[in-house]
Design a protein around this motif. Structure first.
Motif, PDB file in Angstrom:
ATOM      1  N   ILE A 183      67.108  -4.040  13.692  1.00  0.00           N
ATOM      2  CA  ILE A 183      68.064  -3.598  12.665  1.00  0.00           C
ATOM      3  C   ILE A 183      67.532  -3.967  11.278  1.00  0.00           C
ATOM      4  O   ILE A 183      67.244  -5.139  11.008  1.00  0.00           O
ATOM      5  CB  ILE A 183      69.434  -4.293  12.869  1.00  0.00           C
ATOM      6  CG1 ILE A 183      69.901  -4.109  14.322  1.00  0.00           C
ATOM      7  CG2 ILE A 183      70.485  -3.739  11.891  1.00  0.00           C
ATOM      8  CD1 ILE A 183      71.022  -5.039  14.722  1.00  0.00           C
ATOM      9  N   GLY A 184      67.398  -2.968  10.409  1.00  0.00           N
ATOM     10  CA  GLY A 184      66.854  -3.267   9.087  1.00  0.00           C
ATOM     11  C   GLY A 184      67.237  -2.244   8.043  1.00  0.00           C
ATOM     12  O   GLY A 184      67.806  -1.196   8.358  1.00  0.00           O
ATOM     13  N   ASP A 185      66.900  -2.541   6.793  1.00  0.00           N
ATOM     14  CA  ASP A 185      67.337  -1.707   5.663  1.00  0.00           C
ATOM     15  C   ASP A 185      66.200  -0.892   5.042  1.00  0.00           C
ATOM     16  O   ASP A 185      66.412  -0.267   4.011  1.00  0.00           O
ATOM     17  CB  ASP A 185      67.957  -2.601   4.570  1.00  0.00           C
ATOM     18  CG  ASP A 185      66.899  -3.467   3.890  1.00  0.00           C
ATOM     19  OD1 ASP A 185      66.168  -4.181   4.617  1.00  0.00           O
ATOM     20  OD2 ASP A 185      66.779  -3.408   2.657  1.00  0.00           O
ATOM     21  N   THR A 186      65.005  -0.909   5.640  1.00  0.00           N
ATOM     22  CA  THR A 186      63.903  -0.131   5.048  1.00  0.00           C
ATOM     23  C   THR A 186      63.210   0.713   6.134  1.00  0.00           C
ATOM     24  O   THR A 186      63.283   0.381   7.325  1.00  0.00           O
ATOM     25  CB  THR A 186      62.812  -1.034   4.405  1.00  0.00           C
ATOM     26  OG1 THR A 186      62.039  -1.634   5.456  1.00  0.00           O
ATOM     27  CG2 THR A 186      63.397  -2.111   3.515  1.00  0.00           C
ATOM     28  N   PRO A 187      62.529   1.787   5.714  1.00  0.00           N
ATOM     29  CA  PRO A 187      61.754   2.566   6.687  1.00  0.00           C
ATOM     30  C   PRO A 187      60.714   1.705   7.403  1.00  0.00           C
ATOM     31  O   PRO A 187      60.373   1.965   8.557  1.00  0.00           O
ATOM     32  CB  PRO A 187      61.074   3.632   5.824  1.00  0.00           C
ATOM     33  CG  PRO A 187      61.922   3.753   4.600  1.00  0.00           C
ATOM     34  CD  PRO A 187      62.483   2.384   4.363  1.00  0.00           C
TER      35      PRO A 187
END
Ligand SMILES: [Mg+2]
Length: 245
Positions: A183-187
């Motif tokens: 789970i993450g916020d960047t490509p």
């Protein structure tokens, strides 16, 4: 870090969380600590936005700062940079009024922690000590007995195989990568998860828009994780594991 799960010794699925922009925002503390360390080591102010640092590991960022001035740092210089950065981070996080926990996170982490079939860890470009400094500031560190960090790998894509190796070492030697959820916020987080065939979840609480994240084709993409029921519905659907929130 124990690298075992006290509450769930043999989890069916493991959620692997990115930190910055996903669990929390340090309100620029990490960026300020990096820039100030850069100033000290390189004798010039290099604004972080002048390098493509989002989703990069701390080790990679320090190398990029050196390279920005035309220098190739030695391993010793990268290590010295890291320890000075951590000293500065310890201070900066305490004077960062805009630091905050991302929506839904304070409710989600304890529920995953208590779940009989789920466990969670970190998959982060932070150095282990940097991760601890940031998460302890918000009382979230205790939720993460397990993690893959930037001291093991400079490139983010190398972090995911490392997380899988750790999982197999500590949980079960044939743990399938499809049961890891990155789970993450960047490509970069999404690419890194796909690299090992993990499930990937993008959350647009960092610097990338939902649309930019969708272009990286994650298994799911959310604007943020509130209301948490939407995220838990997705988890239930993809893991067959019900979570009562
Ligand atoms: Mg991030």
């Amino acid at each position: 870090m124990t690298q075992t799960f006290a509450n769930t010794p043999s989890p069916r699925y493991i959620l692997l969380w990115d930190i910055d922009g996903t669990l929390i925002s340090g309100g620029g503390a990490g960026e300020r600590a990096l820039e100030k360390t850069g100033q000290e080591f390189l004798h010039q102010h290099i604004p972080l936005h002048s390098i493509d640092y989002h989703g990069r590991t701390d080790r990679r960022i320090s190398r990029m700062l050196f390279e920005h001035t035309g220098r190739q740092p030695t391993e010793d210089q990268v290590a010295a940079f890291a320890s000075r950065y951590l000293e500065k981070l310890r201070h900066e996080i305490t004077v960062s009024p805009e630091a905050h926990v991302k929506p839904g996170i304070r409710k989600i982490l304890p529920l995953i922690d208590q779940h009989p079939k789920l466990a969670q860890g970190l998959l982060t470009g932070n150095l282990p000590e940097g991760a601890r400094i940031k998460l302890e500031h918000f009382d979230l560190w205790a939720f993460f007995p397990f993690g893959a960090f930037a001291d093991h790998a400079e490139e983010r894509n190398e972090l995911a195989p490392h997380a899988l190796r750790l999982t197999r070492q500590h949980i079960s030697p044939d743990f399938p990568p499809e049961r890891l959820i990155v789970i993450g916020d960047t490509p970069h987080d999404i690419t890194c998860g796909k690299h090992i065939r993990a499930l990937t979840v993008a959350v647009a609480t960092g610097h990338y828009s939902l649309r930019q994240l969708q272009e990286a084709t994650p298994d799911a993409a959310f604007s943020n994780l509130e209301p948490i029921s939407i995220f838990f519905d997705w988890l239930t659907q993809h893991t067959g594991t019900r979570i009562v929130s």
